[in-house]
Design an enzyme around this catalytic site. Structure first.
Site, PDB file in Angstrom:
ATOM      1  N   LYS A  76       8.325   3.512   0.845  1.00  0.00           N
ATOM      2  CA  LYS A  76       7.941   2.100   0.765  1.00  0.00           C
ATOM      3  C   LYS A  76       9.206   1.251   0.883  1.00  0.00           C
ATOM      4  O   LYS A  76      10.213   1.548   0.231  1.00  0.00           O
ATOM      5  CB  LYS A  76       7.242   1.825  -0.564  1.00  0.00           C
ATOM      6  CG  LYS A  76       6.680   0.411  -0.686  1.00  0.00           C
ATOM      7  CD  LYS A  76       5.874   0.226  -1.978  1.00  0.00           C
ATOM      8  CE  LYS A  76       5.229  -1.152  -2.054  1.00  0.00           C
ATOM      9  NZ  LYS A  76       4.415  -1.350  -3.264  1.00  0.00           N
ATOM     10  N   SER A 153      -0.312  -3.382  -2.571  1.00  0.00           N
ATOM     11  CA  SER A 153       0.754  -3.724  -1.666  1.00  0.00           C
ATOM     12  C   SER A 153       1.314  -2.536  -0.886  1.00  0.00           C
ATOM     13  O   SER A 153       2.008  -2.749   0.108  1.00  0.00           O
ATOM     14  CB  SER A 153       1.900  -4.372  -2.454  1.00  0.00           C
ATOM     15  OG  SER A 153       2.511  -3.435  -3.322  1.00  0.00           O
ATOM     16  N   SER A 177      -1.127  -1.396  -6.846  1.00  0.00           N
ATOM     17  CA  SER A 177      -0.637  -1.241  -5.471  1.00  0.00           C
ATOM     18  C   SER A 177      -0.481   0.181  -4.948  1.00  0.00           C
ATOM     19  O   SER A 177      -0.276   0.373  -3.755  1.00  0.00           O
ATOM     20  CB  SER A 177       0.709  -1.936  -5.323  1.00  0.00           C
ATOM     21  OG  SER A 177       0.487  -3.304  -5.142  1.00  0.00           O
TER      22      SER A 177
HETATM   23  N1  GLN Z   1      -2.551  -7.007  -6.088  1.00  0.00           N
HETATM   24  C1  GLN Z   1      -1.689  -7.125  -7.225  1.00  0.00           C
HETATM   25  C2  GLN Z   1      -0.782  -8.323  -7.058  1.00  0.00           C
HETATM   26  O1  GLN Z   1      -0.885  -8.954  -6.073  1.00  0.00           O
HETATM   27  C3  GLN Z   1      -0.918  -5.863  -7.449  1.00  0.00           C
HETATM   28  C4  GLN Z   1       0.320  -5.754  -6.663  1.00  0.00           C
HETATM   29  C5  GLN Z   1       1.135  -4.561  -7.044  1.00  0.00           C
HETATM   30  O2  GLN Z   1       0.686  -3.667  -7.757  1.00  0.00           O
HETATM   31  N2  GLN Z   1       2.372  -4.548  -6.578  1.00  0.00           N
HETATM   32  O3  GLN Z   1      -0.002  -8.633  -7.896  1.00  0.00           O
END
Ligand code: GLN
Length: 488
Positions: A76, A153, A177
């Site tokens: 990532k 994400s 995410s």
């Molecule tokens: N969808 C969540 C957010 O936008 C989780 C994102 C994440 O886990 N990095 O914060």
């Protein structure tokens, strides 16, 4: 070759039936063919991959092969990689080349993996569809012509693993995410106990919630990846000494008279989920019962407030973490008429809309008028949720719940920010509590797309979480071979 799991590939590499170089070339070819369409990599590293593979072949030849020797992976693009640009999918860091290596990526190097490239994500990991990426959204390899989201994400990682553009990938999970993208691409996504994997060298979003972990095709593969990634790190003060070391294949914890109490959360019974998710949830519970599991209802009274608490705490921490991008030290700099103007111009040009929204919310909830009513209140809700999970684990060994309410949605779905936030309904509470949670394929919905179930355990019960996930994986029997998903 692309359909091999990590466990299968390791067998072939050990026996000499396959070389790391052949395996790596197969993945590089596939990236060449489908990388643009899936948009799952921000940066590809073919030369590095071939050099890693050559080294791996030497290790096999002289009998010094390490745990994941020769396994091609994606990283990532939130993990700093020495000499390889690390963008966090932001214009702000578009040309940032770190001089250091994150602990997690270093551990994966030390385990013998081959680096294929840096995977796409939401900008600074803020989002749910990976649409906030400065580099455009990655695409879900399932029903590709429909251009569905691969989640976020860590959507580049899920897209790459599901499409066979790497064997496994790293993710980070601040509010879902790792788990959400895995669920809607038919993969296994493990958010370990907070502190099990070091955050050092990982671009910070919300430090008390950020949790690195693996995305893989099978539970055994995820366990192998996590074994390499986990471990204490002096450079991260929240890193735990527990470590994690799984031997695969993972042992079964059900059947043969073994008793396991599996909790279902009462308060989630009334949350609307799709009929498919409900059916698969019921089916998998029936399967687990057939192996002798006892199902108990547990209560997490404040779980429905988790979203509100998360969307105060995460932006608050983000606003503070992202203050460092000021154009002075590294990253983008847009010259202004004076210092303040340079800050303003740099930050306005460098950050996308969602990141700016989070910083505004975060700054507001931390202001002196709002601190007590918003931030402290959210912190109290967080404590209550963590305490309720602890109490629940007195009544049961592990808990299960859906990962999402439905299947992957089209990338061009027009949702409001609040509608996106609501998609994290089933995932944020586990980050607030710091407990391990693994999303595992639960089955296929009527529309042909995969759905996932989550298994949660108490802190440091990561191994048992994966062991139960493996039972669910076996019952669900989802075929996630990349050539089958993509039809090529
Ligand atoms: N969808 C969540 C957010 O936008 C989780 C994102 C994440 O886990 N990095 O914060």
């Amino acid at each position: 070759m692309i359909d091999l799991t990590i466990c299968e590939a390791l067998e072939k590499l050990k026996s000499g039936e396959l070389s790391a170089t052949e395996l790596t070339r197969a993945y590089l070819d596939r990236i060449e063919k489908y990388g643009d369409e899936l948009n799952c990599y921000i940066t590809r590293t073919p030369e590095r991959a071939l050099a890693d593979a050559e080294l791996a072949d030497k290790h096999y030849a002289d009998g010094t092969a390490r745990a994941l020797e020769g396994i091609p992976i994606g990283m990532k693009d939130l993990f700093a990689t020495r000499g390889i640009r690390t963008t966090a999918a932001s214009h702000m860091l578009e040309n940032f080349v770190p001089e250091y290596e994150s602990t997690v990526s270093q551990k994966l190097i030390d385990a013998g993996t081959v680096l294929l490239g840096k995977t796409n994500l939401d900008e600074f990991a803020m989002g749910t569809f990976s649409k906030t990426s400065y580099f455009g959204a990655p695409v879900n390899p399932w029903q590709m012509e429909r251009k569905l989201t691969a989640g976020g994400s860590s959507g580049g990682s899920s897209s790459a693993v599901a499409g066979g553009l790497c064997m496994a990938a790293t993710g980070t999970d601040t509010g879902g995410s790792i788990r959400f993208p895995s669920a809607i691409t038919g993969l296994v996504g493990m958010k370990p106990t907070y502190g099990l994997c070091s955050r050092w060298g990982c671009v910070a979003f919300a430090s008390s919630l950020d949790t690195p972990g693996p995305i893989a095709r099978t539970v055994d593969d995820a366990a192998l990846m996590l074994s390499a990634m986990a471990g204490h790190d002096d450079k991260d003060s929240t890193s735990e000494s527990a470590g994690f070391n799984a031997h695969t294949p993972l042992e079964s914890i059900l059947g043969d008279g073994k008793k396991l109490r599996i909790g279902v959360i009462r308060e989630l019974n009334n949350v609307k989920i799709s009929d498919d998710m409900q059916k698969l949830f019921n089916d998998r519970i029936a399967d687990l019962k057939s192996l002798g599991a006892e199902i108990v209802e547990v209560s997490i009274p404040n779980i429905l407030d988790a979203l509100a608490a998360y969307y105060i705490i995460a932006p608050a921490e983000a606003s503070s973490n992202l203050a460092r991008y000021d154009g002075m030290r590294y990253g983008l700099r847009v010259e202004g008429s004076d210092l303040i103007d340079t800050y303003k111009k740099t930050r306005a040009a460098g950050f996308g809309d969602e990141v700016q929204r989070r910083m505004i919310i975060g700054t507001a909830v931390l202001s002196s008028e709002s601190y007590e009513v918003y931030f402290m209140q959210a912190a109290r809700v967080r404590r209550m949720i963590a305490d309720s999970f602890n109490a629940a684990f007195e009544q049961c060994d592990l808990i299960i719940c859906p990962t999402s309410s439905g299947t992957a949605m089209p990338l061009d779905s027009d949702l409001t920010p609040l509608e996106y936030y609501a998609l994290d309904m089933f995932t944020v509470a586990m980050n607030l509590a710091g407990i391990p949670a693994c999303s595992v394929p639960a089955g296929i919905a009527q529309n042909g797309l995969p759905l996932g179930l989550q298994v949660m355990g108490k802190r440091f019960d990561d191994l048992r979480v994966l062991q139960l996930a493996k039972h669910i994986e076996q019952f669900a029997g989802v075929d996630n071979r990349p050539t089958k998903i993509m039809g090529k």
